[in-house]
Structure formats: C-alpha cells, structure tokens
Write a protein that holds these residues in place. Structure first.
Motif, PDB file in Angstrom:
ATOM      1  N   ASP A  86       0.839  -1.197   0.000  1.00 52.15           N
ATOM      2  CA  ASP A  86       0.000   0.000   0.000  1.00 52.15           C
ATOM      3  C   ASP A  86       0.872   1.246   0.000  1.00 52.15           C
ATOM      4  O   ASP A  86       1.793   1.386   0.800  1.00 52.15           O
ATOM      5  N   GLY A  87       0.574   2.165  -0.904  1.00 55.87           N
ATOM      6  CA  GLY A  87       1.319   3.414  -0.966  1.00 55.87           C
ATOM      7  C   GLY A  87       2.614   3.335  -1.731  1.00 55.87           C
ATOM      8  O   GLY A  87       3.347   4.322  -1.799  1.00 55.87           O
ATOM      9  N   ASP A  88       2.926   2.189  -2.325  1.00 53.83           N
ATOM     10  CA  ASP A  88       4.163   2.043  -3.098  1.00 53.83           C
ATOM     11  C   ASP A  88       4.019   2.822  -4.402  1.00 53.83           C
ATOM     12  O   ASP A  88       3.132   2.554  -5.206  1.00 53.83           O
ATOM     13  N   ALA A  89       4.906   3.802  -4.617  1.00 55.64           N
ATOM     14  CA  ALA A  89       4.797   4.670  -5.789  1.00 55.64           C
ATOM     15  C   ALA A  89       4.922   3.901  -7.089  1.00 55.64           C
ATOM     16  O   ALA A  89       4.431   4.334  -8.130  1.00 55.64           O
ATOM     17  N   SER A 104       2.449   8.233 -28.769  1.00 58.42           N
ATOM     18  CA  SER A 104       3.076   7.498 -29.868  1.00 58.42           C
ATOM     19  C   SER A 104       2.105   7.204 -31.004  1.00 58.42           C
ATOM     20  O   SER A 104       2.521   6.828 -32.097  1.00 58.42           O
ATOM     21  N   GLY A 105       0.799   7.348 -30.742  1.00 57.56           N
ATOM     22  CA  GLY A 105      -0.200   6.999 -31.745  1.00 57.56           C
ATOM     23  C   GLY A 105      -0.425   5.514 -31.895  1.00 57.56           C
ATOM     24  O   GLY A 105      -0.993   5.061 -32.895  1.00 57.56           O
ATOM     25  N   ALA A 106      -0.001   4.726 -30.917  1.00 54.62           N
ATOM     26  CA  ALA A 106      -0.123   3.272 -31.012  1.00 54.62           C
ATOM     27  C   ALA A 106      -1.580   2.831 -31.046  1.00 54.62           C
ATOM     28  O   ALA A 106      -2.448   3.437 -30.408  1.00 54.62           O
ATOM     29  N   SER A 107      -1.835   1.752 -31.788  1.00 56.03           N
ATOM     30  CA  SER A 107      -3.168   1.161 -31.851  1.00 56.03           C
ATOM     31  C   SER A 107      -3.373   0.078 -30.802  1.00 56.03           C
ATOM     32  O   SER A 107      -4.509  -0.293 -30.496  1.00 56.03           O
ATOM     33  N   VAL A 108      -2.259  -0.454 -30.273  1.00 57.75           N
ATOM     34  CA  VAL A 108      -2.312  -1.563 -29.314  1.00 57.75           C
ATOM     35  C   VAL A 108      -1.278  -1.293 -28.225  1.00 57.75           C
ATOM     36  O   VAL A 108      -0.202  -0.757 -28.499  1.00 57.75           O
ATOM     37  N   PHE A 109      -1.594  -1.676 -26.998  1.00 58.86           N
ATOM     38  CA  PHE A 109      -0.589  -1.684 -25.943  1.00 58.86           C
ATOM     39  C   PHE A 109      -0.678  -2.992 -25.171  1.00 58.86           C
ATOM     40  O   PHE A 109      -1.725  -3.651 -25.147  1.00 58.86           O
ATOM     41  N   VAL A 110       0.435  -3.365 -24.570  1.00 55.08           N
ATOM     42  CA  VAL A 110       0.513  -4.574 -23.759  1.00 55.08           C
ATOM     43  C   VAL A 110       1.190  -4.217 -22.445  1.00 55.08           C
ATOM     44  O   VAL A 110       2.288  -3.649 -22.436  1.00 55.08           O
ATOM     45  N   ILE A 111       0.545  -4.543 -21.331  1.00 59.56           N
ATOM     46  CA  ILE A 111       1.149  -4.415 -20.003  1.00 59.56           C
ATOM     47  C   ILE A 111       1.280  -5.809 -19.418  1.00 59.56           C
ATOM     48  O   ILE A 111       0.310  -6.574 -19.372  1.00 59.56           O
ATOM     49  N   GLU A 112       2.484  -6.132 -18.976  1.00 58.38           N
ATOM     50  CA  GLU A 112       2.765  -7.428 -18.336  1.00 58.38           C
ATOM     51  C   GLU A 112       3.196  -7.174 -16.909  1.00 58.38           C
ATOM     52  O   GLU A 112       3.981  -6.268 -16.636  1.00 58.38           O
ATOM     53  N   ASN A 113       2.653  -7.955 -15.969  1.00 61.08           N
ATOM     54  CA  ASN A 113       2.979  -7.731 -14.570  1.00 61.08           C
ATOM     55  C   ASN A 113       2.675  -8.998 -13.779  1.00 61.08           C
ATOM     56  O   ASN A 113       2.227 -10.002 -14.343  1.00 61.08           O
ATOM     57  N   VAL A 114       2.901  -8.944 -12.473  1.00 61.45           N
ATOM     58  CA  VAL A 114       2.662 -10.105 -11.631  1.00 61.45           C
ATOM     59  C   VAL A 114       1.183 -10.474 -11.637  1.00 61.45           C
ATOM     60  O   VAL A 114       0.309  -9.651 -11.917  1.00 61.45           O
ATOM     61  N   ALA A 115       0.900 -11.725 -11.300  1.00 63.46           N
ATOM     62  CA  ALA A 115      -0.475 -12.219 -11.355  1.00 63.46           C
ATOM     63  C   ALA A 115      -1.415 -11.403 -10.481  1.00 63.46           C
ATOM     64  O   ALA A 115      -2.600 -11.234 -10.806  1.00 63.46           O
ATOM     65  N   GLU A 116      -0.904 -10.846  -9.372  1.00 64.04           N
ATOM     66  CA  GLU A 116      -1.756 -10.129  -8.426  1.00 64.04           C
ATOM     67  C   GLU A 116      -2.359  -8.844  -9.004  1.00 64.04           C
ATOM     68  O   GLU A 116      -3.349  -8.333  -8.480  1.00 64.04           O
ATOM     69  N   LEU A 117      -1.767  -8.326 -10.075  1.00 72.43           N
ATOM     70  CA  LEU A 117      -2.319  -7.115 -10.681  1.00 72.43           C
ATOM     71  C   LEU A 117      -3.763  -7.321 -11.123  1.00 72.43           C
ATOM     72  O   LEU A 117      -4.594  -6.415 -11.015  1.00 72.43           O
ATOM     73  N   ARG A 118      -4.088  -8.519 -11.597  1.00 78.60           N
ATOM     74  CA  ARG A 118      -5.418  -8.771 -12.167  1.00 78.60           C
ATOM     75  C   ARG A 118      -6.537  -8.496 -11.160  1.00 78.60           C
ATOM     76  O   ARG A 118      -7.627  -8.036 -11.537  1.00 78.60           O
ATOM     77  N   SER A 119      -6.282  -8.720  -9.886  1.00 78.87           N
ATOM     78  CA  SER A 119      -7.335  -8.537  -8.877  1.00 78.87           C
ATOM     79  C   SER A 119      -7.115  -7.294  -8.034  1.00 78.87           C
ATOM     80  O   SER A 119      -7.746  -7.135  -6.975  1.00 78.87           O
ATOM     81  N   SER A 120      -6.254  -6.385  -8.494  1.00 78.34           N
ATOM     82  CA  SER A 120      -5.954  -5.185  -7.720  1.00 78.34           C
ATOM     83  C   SER A 120      -6.808  -4.000  -8.178  1.00 78.34           C
ATOM     84  O   SER A 120      -7.302  -3.970  -9.311  1.00 78.34           O
ATOM     85  N   PRO A 121      -6.969  -2.987  -7.331  1.00 72.74           N
ATOM     86  CA  PRO A 121      -7.676  -1.774  -7.752  1.00 72.74           C
ATOM     87  C   PRO A 121      -6.980  -1.075  -8.916  1.00 72.74           C
ATOM     88  O   PRO A 121      -7.631  -0.402  -9.712  1.00 72.74           O
ATOM     89  N   GLU A 122      -5.664  -1.261  -9.039  1.00 73.64           N
ATOM     90  CA  GLU A 122      -4.932  -0.608 -10.119  1.00 73.64           C
ATOM     91  C   GLU A 122      -5.360  -1.134 -11.491  1.00 73.64           C
ATOM     92  O   GLU A 122      -5.346  -0.387 -12.469  1.00 73.64           O
ATOM     93  N   TYR A 123      -5.741  -2.411 -11.554  1.00 66.79           N
ATOM     94  CA  TYR A 123      -6.222  -2.914 -12.848  1.00 66.79           C
ATOM     95  C   TYR A 123      -7.466  -2.147 -13.287  1.00 66.79           C
ATOM     96  O   TYR A 123      -7.589  -1.754 -14.456  1.00 66.79           O
ATOM     97  N   ASP A 124      -8.377  -1.925 -12.363  1.00 64.11           N
ATOM     98  CA  ASP A 124      -9.587  -1.169 -12.697  1.00 64.11           C
ATOM     99  C   ASP A 124      -9.231   0.259 -13.127  1.00 64.11           C
ATOM    100  O   ASP A 124      -9.836   0.808 -14.058  1.00 64.11           O
ATOM    101  N   ALA A 125      -8.227   0.851 -12.460  1.00 61.41           N
ATOM    102  CA  ALA A 125      -7.805   2.204 -12.823  1.00 61.41           C
ATOM    103  C   ALA A 125      -7.160   2.228 -14.212  1.00 61.41           C
ATOM    104  O   ALA A 125      -7.399   3.155 -15.001  1.00 61.41           O
ATOM    105  N   ILE A 126      -6.355   1.213 -14.512  1.00 69.08           N
ATOM    106  CA  ILE A 126      -5.729   1.119 -15.844  1.00 69.08           C
ATOM    107  C   ILE A 126      -6.811   1.019 -16.912  1.00 69.08           C
ATOM    108  O   ILE A 126      -6.779   1.723 -17.934  1.00 69.08           O
TER     109      ILE A 126
END
Length: 354
Positions: A86-89, A104-126
């Motif tokens: 919590d609070g980690d910048a 960049s005008g990109a049509s696609v982006f990919v974010i890869e991260n630890v499995a825990e991201l999927r159930s975090s509030p940050e995923y909803d923010a992304i």
C-alpha cells in the motif's frame, strides 16, 4: 514497437525474433537501469535510452511513432513478496506508460505484470484510463509454461486496442504446451532437463564483464558450511530435508519456523518446469534454486535458459546486475505468444485499409 521498462529486452526479443514471433521492429526502448539498457543496446541497437519515464513524459521530450507499446511497469508494488504494498509509488507507473501510448499513436498496448495485478484496484484504474483514451481492454493471467517456456511463471497480461479493432482480437493466445496429464493433444510443458540437461558442470567462478561472448555458466565459491548444506538436500528436497538431515548446520531461524514455503533451499526437479526465476536465483535460501543433482545453486546461464533466453543473447553488467536482468525479464516464449496476437490485430487493420 516501443518497449517501456524494457529491461534486458525479453519482450522485445519475443516480438522481433522469428524463433518466438517476429515481424516487429523495435524503434525505441526506455529503462532506468544502466546495465539493462547496455544489454538492450547490445542485442537490439542504439535506440534504447536510460532515463526516468515520469521525467520523460513531464518534460515533453519526443516520443517516436509506433504501432504497439509494450512494457512491464515495476512489479514490486503488487508482489505478495512486498509487505508494504500500500502506498508504493511503483504501483502508479502505468500512468506515464499510457501517456506514452497516447503520444506514440499506437493502436495496441501490452502491459505485463505479476499475477496479483489482475485482482488489484490498479487494474480497474488502468482499464478506466485506457477507456478514456479510446481503448478497449482485455486481460488474462497467463502461465509461461503453456507457451513453451520451461518455467511455471504466472503473469497478468493486459492488452489494450483501439475500439475499431475489436473484431480482430482473439485473446488469450492459443497454448502450445500443457501440463502432463491434461486432456488435450498438446506437447507437455518443457522441463528443466529440456532447458539445461546438456550443460556440463560449470568451471570457474569469474565472469568477463563487457566482453563478448559472456560466459554465464560459472560457479560460486561456497563456504564449507554452505557446501555441506547443499549435500544434505536430496533430489526434490528443500529446507525441511536440511533440517531433518543436518539440524546442526540448519539456520536457527528455519528451525524455529516449522511451517511456510517449501521452495526455500529446494532443488529443482529434472522432469518439471522450473519455479519462477527471480532476481536472486543464485541464492538458494531465496527459493528452489539448487541444481537437480549437483551440489550448487543454478548458474546464470542455467537461469537464462530457464527464462527462455537463447545462448546467443548477450548480457552486459556485473554478476548481480545480470541476475537482476534475467529475473525481471519477460520470458521470450510468452512474449512471442503475445506478439502473435498483436500481429494478428495489426494485420487485420492493414487488410481493412487495403
């Protein structure tokens, strides 16, 4: 493609090398780790830059045009190993990532991260922020071993795409491998034996820095006590076997802790994939990083192979810096599977334009 938080370039390798996917050109990469940027330049060209992504975005410095932006914002802020999440910048670094996607005008982006991201509030923010930029988002937790990497590494992968491309999106990628005993006709997961079984015992303990080719298959100089501890762990064993077989040389803190992780001071199994390779794989007290039958931790070369890097990929830096690059990388096999999905999306756009 643009690769942000690029590290050594596991994602770029998967997208650009035809052994994994191919068909993409790397035009820019950014990371704040000097040794990782040196590795990236060595393998992909001088367009890799060492810098801070927040400073780059806030200063208005130029961003090249690209079809796709990929990257793994630092994962420690989400990791279960980080007790102060919590609070980690570092959790918020997806924001300048998406700012670069837009610029960049990109049509696609990919974010890869630890499995825990999927159930975090940050995923909803992304997802919310990406939606405001005109992207739809799909997300899955993928197992690297399902795509040919000899490692049971689970990662959240977010794919964002412009809304007019929705009909071309097929995600997650089709698996190429499956766990033994699965009810399908896919080849079984690649194993530790498949990855490193042909390597002889390492010779020496030194590494030649900043010279090609780097010999990553070097040993260590363990203390006499460490050498005895290695020998006390049987095939497939762990710290509990050490405690049973040699309590007199078992750390007191392990004796007091009678439960907990079973990977600490463990041996890899020949006929299974590796556990997740982290940045301190050369320290068996950090995980299951003892060789399957030799009395030593795995070498840097073995760790690189277990990540999926081919031997012709050249790393730059010190022993510790290279270990960090390997442990932080995206397995190229997994990156290649993602790259194939992205290529299909972009190919559909090209066909529609024609």
């Amino acid at each position: 493609m643009i690769d942000l938080f690029a590290g050594a370039g596991g994602m770029t390798l998967g997208f650009t090398d035809r052994r994994f996917c191919g068909g993409f050109e790397s035009v820019w990469a950014l990371d704040n780790d000097k040794s990782a940027v040196a590795t990236h330049r060595r393998n992909f060209g001088e367009h890799a830059v060492c810098g801070d992504i927040e400073e780059w975005v806030s200063s208005g410095r130029p961003i090249p045009s690209a079809d796709v932006v990929v990257g793994g914002p630092p994962c420690q802020g989400f990791s279960l190993l980080n007790k102060r999440r919590d609070g980690d910048a570092r959790r918020a670094l997806w924001q300048p990532f998406l700012d670069i996607v837009e610029r960049s005008g990109a049509s696609v982006f990919v974010i890869e991260n630890v499995a825990e991201l999927r159930s975090s509030p940050e995923y909803d923010a992304i997802r919310e922020y990406a939606t405001s930029l005109g992207f739809d988002v799909t997300c899955e937790v993928l197992m690297a071993a399902d795509y040919g990497a000899p490692q049971t590494r689970r990662r959240t992968v977010i794919v964002g795409y412009k809304r007019d491309l929705a009909s071309a999106v097929s995600f997650p990628p089709l698996r190429t491998n499956a766990a033994p005993g699965s009810l399908n006709n896919l080849p079984v997961w690649k194993t530790v034996r498949d990855a490193i079984g042909d390597l002889p015992p390492p010779v020496g303990t030194e590494i030649r820095i900043k010279k090609a080719p780097l010999n990553l298959h070097f040993g260590r100089n363990p203390t006499a006590k460490s050498a005895l501890r290695y020998r006390a762990v049987p095939p497939g064993g762990n710290r509990f076997d050490l405690q049973r077989n040699a309590p007199e040389i078992t750390p007191d803190c392990w004796i007091r802790k009678t439960s907990g992780g079973t990977d600490l001071f463990g041996r890899l199994w020949w006929d299974r994939p590796s556990v997740t390779i982290r940045t301190e794989f050369f320290k068996p007290e950090k995980g299951r990083y003892l060789h399957p039958d030799q009395h030593r931790p795995i070498t840097h070369r073995e760790a690189a192979r277990l990540m999926g890097f081919p031997d012709d990929f050249t790393f730059e830096g010190s022993k510790v810096e290279i270990a960090r690059q390997i442990g932080n990388a995206v397995p190229p096999h997994l990156a290649g599977a993602i790259g194939n999905v992205v290529r299909q999306i972009l190919d559909a756009r090209m066909r529609a334009a024609a």
